[in-house]
Design a protein around this motif. Structure first.
Motif, PDB file in Angstrom:
ATOM      1  N   MET A 162       0.792  -1.265  -0.056  1.00 57.44           N
ATOM      2  CA  MET A 162      -0.056  -0.112   0.011  1.00 57.44           C
ATOM      3  C   MET A 162       0.790   1.304   0.077  1.00 57.44           C
ATOM      4  N   ASP A 163       0.245   2.322  -0.274  1.00 60.44           N
ATOM      5  CA  ASP A 163       1.038   3.545  -0.518  1.00 60.44           C
ATOM      6  C   ASP A 163       1.208   4.184   0.846  1.00 60.44           C
ATOM      7  N   ASN A 164       1.876   5.254   1.077  1.00 60.46           N
ATOM      8  CA  ASN A 164       2.431   5.745   2.288  1.00 60.46           C
ATOM      9  C   ASN A 164       1.189   6.438   3.145  1.00 60.46           C
ATOM     10  N   LYS A 165       0.476   7.072   2.403  1.00 61.02           N
ATOM     11  CA  LYS A 165      -0.915   7.515   2.834  1.00 61.02           C
ATOM     12  C   LYS A 165      -1.841   6.527   3.453  1.00 61.02           C
ATOM     13  N   ALA A 166      -2.054   5.492   2.737  1.00 64.53           N
ATOM     14  CA  ALA A 166      -2.882   4.415   3.114  1.00 64.53           C
ATOM     15  C   ALA A 166      -2.019   3.623   4.253  1.00 64.53           C
ATOM     16  N   LEU A 167      -0.757   3.532   4.322  1.00 66.81           N
ATOM     17  CA  LEU A 167      -0.179   2.790   5.560  1.00 66.81           C
ATOM     18  C   LEU A 167      -0.309   3.728   6.489  1.00 66.81           C
ATOM     19  N   ALA A 168      -0.245   4.956   6.508  1.00 68.72           N
ATOM     20  CA  ALA A 168      -0.579   6.070   7.654  1.00 68.72           C
ATOM     21  C   ALA A 168      -1.769   5.593   8.402  1.00 68.72           C
ATOM     22  N   SER A 169      -2.795   5.554   7.608  1.00 70.33           N
ATOM     23  CA  SER A 169      -4.208   5.677   7.998  1.00 70.33           C
ATOM     24  C   SER A 169      -4.465   4.413   8.620  1.00 70.33           C
ATOM     25  N   GLN A 170      -3.811   3.017   8.105  1.00 65.76           N
ATOM     26  CA  GLN A 170      -3.896   1.827   8.834  1.00 65.76           C
ATOM     27  C   GLN A 170      -3.084   1.698  10.045  1.00 65.76           C
ATOM     28  N   LEU A 171      -2.139   2.314  10.231  1.00 64.19           N
ATOM     29  CA  LEU A 171      -1.232   2.617  11.463  1.00 64.19           C
ATOM     30  C   LEU A 171      -1.991   3.334  12.579  1.00 64.19           C
ATOM     31  N   ARG A 172      -2.652   4.382  12.187  1.00 59.72           N
ATOM     32  CA  ARG A 172      -3.626   5.194  13.114  1.00 59.72           C
ATOM     33  C   ARG A 172      -4.697   4.335  13.675  1.00 59.72           C
ATOM     34  N   CYS A 173      -5.343   3.496  12.573  1.00 57.75           N
ATOM     35  CA  CYS A 173      -6.791   2.812  12.919  1.00 57.75           C
ATOM     36  C   CYS A 173      -6.838   1.731  12.115  1.00 57.75           C
ATOM     37  N   PRO A 174      -5.938   0.572  12.323  1.00 54.07           N
ATOM     38  CA  PRO A 174      -6.404  -0.480  11.613  1.00 54.07           C
ATOM     39  C   PRO A 174      -7.648  -1.171  11.132  1.00 54.07           C
ATOM     40  N   GLY A 175      -8.069  -1.229   9.949  1.00 59.47           N
ATOM     41  CA  GLY A 175      -9.315  -1.434   9.665  1.00 59.47           C
ATOM     42  C   GLY A 175      -9.292  -2.060   8.292  1.00 59.47           C
ATOM     43  N   GLY A 176     -10.517  -2.872   8.003  1.00 62.23           N
ATOM     44  CA  GLY A 176     -10.859  -3.626   6.594  1.00 62.23           C
ATOM     45  C   GLY A 176      -9.754  -4.915   6.421  1.00 62.23           C
ATOM     46  N   ARG A 177      -9.472  -5.146   5.292  1.00 65.16           N
ATOM     47  CA  ARG A 177      -9.031  -6.307   4.895  1.00 65.16           C
ATOM     48  C   ARG A 177      -7.567  -6.340   5.240  1.00 65.16           C
ATOM     49  N   ASP A 224      -3.775  -7.436  36.633  1.00 60.73           N
ATOM     50  CA  ASP A 224      -5.088  -7.411  35.974  1.00 60.73           C
ATOM     51  C   ASP A 224      -4.893  -6.410  34.885  1.00 60.73           C
ATOM     52  N   TYR A 225      -5.236  -6.722  33.499  1.00 59.07           N
ATOM     53  CA  TYR A 225      -4.855  -6.174  32.279  1.00 59.07           C
ATOM     54  C   TYR A 225      -6.078  -5.695  31.795  1.00 59.07           C
ATOM     55  N   THR A 226      -5.926  -4.236  31.117  1.00 58.76           N
ATOM     56  CA  THR A 226      -7.045  -3.605  30.494  1.00 58.76           C
ATOM     57  C   THR A 226      -6.183  -3.109  29.212  1.00 58.76           C
ATOM     58  N   GLY A 227      -6.834  -3.425  28.057  1.00 58.93           N
ATOM     59  CA  GLY A 227      -6.213  -2.765  26.828  1.00 58.93           C
ATOM     60  C   GLY A 227      -7.121  -1.929  26.241  1.00 58.93           C
ATOM     61  N   VAL A 228      -6.769  -0.844  25.739  1.00 58.70           N
ATOM     62  CA  VAL A 228      -7.939   0.103  25.053  1.00 58.70           C
ATOM     63  C   VAL A 228      -7.261   0.522  23.596  1.00 58.70           C
ATOM     64  N   ASP A 229      -8.177   0.264  22.732  1.00 58.70           N
ATOM     65  CA  ASP A 229      -7.624   0.601  21.310  1.00 58.70           C
ATOM     66  C   ASP A 229      -8.808   1.224  20.575  1.00 58.70           C
ATOM     67  N   TRP A 230      -8.556   2.218  19.544  1.00 58.60           N
ATOM     68  CA  TRP A 230      -9.407   3.102  18.845  1.00 58.60           C
ATOM     69  C   TRP A 230     -10.170   2.192  17.822  1.00 58.60           C
ATOM     70  N   SER A 231      -9.485   1.198  17.403  1.00 55.99           N
ATOM     71  CA  SER A 231      -9.886   0.303  16.318  1.00 55.99           C
ATOM     72  C   SER A 231     -10.793  -0.999  16.951  1.00 55.99           C
ATOM     73  N   PRO A 232     -11.787  -0.840  16.345  1.00 55.67           N
ATOM     74  CA  PRO A 232     -12.818  -1.996  16.808  1.00 55.67           C
ATOM     75  C   PRO A 232     -12.417  -3.359  16.283  1.00 55.67           C
ATOM     76  N   THR A 233     -11.697  -3.388  15.153  1.00 61.23           N
ATOM     77  CA  THR A 233     -11.224  -4.476  14.470  1.00 61.23           C
ATOM     78  C   THR A 233     -10.069  -5.060  15.287  1.00 61.23           C
ATOM     79  N   MET A 234      -9.191  -4.089  15.992  1.00 63.71           N
ATOM     80  CA  MET A 234      -8.066  -4.656  16.598  1.00 63.71           C
ATOM     81  C   MET A 234      -8.744  -5.144  18.079  1.00 63.71           C
ATOM     82  N   VAL A 235      -9.762  -4.719  18.510  1.00 63.74           N
ATOM     83  CA  VAL A 235     -10.232  -4.865  19.839  1.00 63.74           C
ATOM     84  C   VAL A 235     -10.908  -6.441  19.812  1.00 63.74           C
TER      85      VAL A 235
END
Length: 214
Positions: free
Chosen positions: A1-16, A70-81
Motif C-alpha cells: 500500500m502507499d504511504n498515505k494508506a499505510l499511515a491510515s492503517q497505523l492510526r486505526c487498522p481496519g478492513g481487509r 489485572d490487564y486492560t487494553g484500550v484501542d481506537w480500532s474496533p477490528t483490533m479490539v
C-alpha cells in the motif's frame, strides 16, 4: 500500500489489511514492547492499562509478569479490539484481561484505577495530546507509573508515511506536558535497533522510552 494508506492503517487498522498490518507492527515493535514491559515491571496484583494494544500480542507477557496482574487494553480500532479478544480468549476466560474500544481522549474508566500504564508508538495519534495526557493522568492511582515509547523526532520525520497525519512532538515537549500534570520523570532511555520499519524497509530505529511516576 502507499504511504498515505499505510499511515491510515497505523492510526486505526481496519478492513481487509488490518490483521496483516497488526502482525507487521508486532514484528517491527517486538523488541521495544518487551523492553518497555520489563521497564514498567508490573508487580503482583497491579492493575495495568495498555493504550493502543492492537491485537493484544503482548497481553500474555504483561499478565505473566507477576501473579494476579489485572490487564486492560484500550484501542481506537474496533477490528483490533475484536482480534485481541479472539487471540486472548484464555485471558478473558479467566477474567485476567479485558479489551475496550475507546479513544484515549475519552477513557471509559474510573478515576485513579491503574497502578501502571503503558503505550508504545501511539502518541503520534493523540490529537490533541494535552487532552489525552489529562485522561491518562486522571486514571492513574497515587504512585502509579507510566511508560511511553515513541520515536525520536528526526528519525520519525525520515519515514515517508509519517507525513500523513502523524503528530511528532519532541522529547522535551512530552516531558514538559507530563511535568505540568504532576508526574515526575524517572528516566528516559534511548532505544536503538536495526530492523524493519512498518513499510517493510530496513532502518536504524531510534526511540525514547520514558518512565514517569505520579
Amino acid at each position: 500500500m502507499d504511504n498515505k494508506a499505510l499511515a491510515s492503517q497505523l492510526r486505526c487498522p481496519g478492513g481487509r489489511n488490518a490483521v496483516g498490518v497488526a502482525q507487521a507492527m508486532n514484528e517491527a515493535n517486538q523488541a521495544i514492547n518487551r523492553r518497555c514491559i520489563r521497564a514498567l515491571s508490573p508487580q503482583a496484583g497491579e492493575r495495568v492499562l495498555e493504550i493502543g494494544q492492537g491485537n493484544g500480542a503482548f497481553a500474555d507477557f504483561i499478565t505473566g509478569s507477576a501473579p494476579g496482574v489485572d490487564y486492560t487494553g484500550v484501542d481506537w480500532s474496533p477490528t483490533m479490539v475484536a482480534e485481541a479478544a479472539r487471540l486472548n480468549r484464555h485471558l478473558l476466560m479467566h477474567h485476567r484481561a479485558r479489551f475496550l474500544h475507546a479513544s484515549v481522549q475519552q477513557l471509559p474508566l474510573a478515576d485513579g484505577q491503574f497502578d501502571s500504564i503503558l503505550s508504545v508508538h501511539c502518541l503520534y495519534f493523540w490529537d490533541p495530546l494535552n487532552q489525552a495526557l489529562d485522561e491518562i493522568r486522571r486514571v492513574m492511582a497515587p504512585g502509579a507509573r507510566l511508560c511511553l515509547a515513541f520515536g525520536e523526532r528526526a528519525f520519525m520525520e525520515s519515514l515517508a508515511f509519517t507525513a500523513h497525519g502523524f503528530n511528532l512532538p519532541d522529547l522535551q515537549a512530552v516531558c514538559d506536558q507530563l511535568t505540568r500534570r504532576g508526574l515526575q520523570i524517572q528516566r528516559v532511555d534511548d532505544h536503538w535497533e536495526t530492523g524493519l520499519s512498518n513499510n517493510g524497509q530496513m532502518v536504524e530505529k531510534h526511540s525514547h522510552i520514558l518512565l514517569a511516576r505520579v
